[in-house]
Design an enzyme around this catalytic site. Sequence first.
Site, short mmCIF file in Angstrom:
data_model
loop_
_atom_site.label_atom_id
_atom_site.label_comp_id
_atom_site.label_asym_id
_atom_site.label_seq_id
_atom_site.Cartn_x
_atom_site.Cartn_y
_atom_site.Cartn_z
CG ASN A 44 65.39 -57.15 50.72
OD1 ASN A 44 66.20 -57.97 50.29
ND2 ASN A 44 64.10 -57.22 50.42
CB ALA A 45 67.04 -61.09 53.13
CB CYS A 52 66.78 -44.14 53.96
SG CYS A 52 68.49 -44.68 53.97
CD GLU A 54 66.42 -40.14 56.13
OE1 GLU A 54 66.15 -41.34 55.97
OE2 GLU A 54 67.42 -39.73 56.74
N1 THU Z 1 68.73 -45.31 57.56
C1 THU Z 1 67.72 -44.45 57.31
O1 THU Z 1 66.54 -44.83 57.35
N2 THU Z 1 68.02 -43.16 57.02
C2 THU Z 1 69.29 -42.65 56.94
O2 THU Z 1 69.49 -41.53 56.53
C3 THU Z 1 70.42 -43.49 57.35
C4 THU Z 1 70.14 -44.94 57.53
C5 THU Z 1 68.41 -46.71 57.86
C6 THU Z 1 68.86 -47.68 56.80
C7 THU Z 1 69.00 -48.96 57.58
O3 THU Z 1 67.73 -49.61 57.61
C8 THU Z 1 69.35 -48.51 58.98
O4 THU Z 1 69.05 -47.12 59.04
C9 THU Z 1 70.80 -48.71 59.37
O5 THU Z 1 71.64 -48.21 58.41
#
Ligand code: THU
Length: 130
Positions: A44-45, A52, A54
Amino acid sequence: MYQELLQKAKEISKNAYCPYSKFQVGACILYESGKKYEGCNVENASYGLSLCAERNAMSSAVANGEKTKIKAIAIYSPNQKKCLPCGACRQWIAEFAINDKETKIILEDDNSTPLVLNLEDIFPYGFKFE
Ligand code: THU
C-alpha cells in the site's frame, strides 16, 4: 508433498502486488483437512499497511471456513533465498499451528530441495493468550 507446496508458493508469488519494494513473496499452506490456501504480499502507498503473503494465505483460509490447524507452510520469494516469515507472521502462524513441534516451515534450499524447519526453530517462547 513439500515440493508441491513450494511450487504453489512460487506460482502465487507472481501475483504479488509490490510496486514499492518490488519484493515478491508467495505462501502456500497445508491444513490438517488436506486443503491448501495460498497468498501473496499486497502493498500500500501507506507502507505500514502492507500485507504479507503468509497472513494473506491464513486470512483466506479463515474466510473460506477452514477450521483445522496448519500442518505446513511453504514460503517463497524470487528475490531472496530462504525467505523466512517476519515476526508478525510467525505470531500468526503460531495462532493456527497444530503446535510448534509438528507445524513445519518449508523453504527452498540452495539445491532447490525443500528445507524443513519446525515452528519452534524460528519462534520459540511465543506469546499465548491463556
Ligand atoms: N513480506 C512478506 O510477504 N512476508 C514476510 O514474511 C516478509 C515480508 C513482504 C512485505 C512487503 O510487501 C515485502 O515483502 C518487503 O518487505
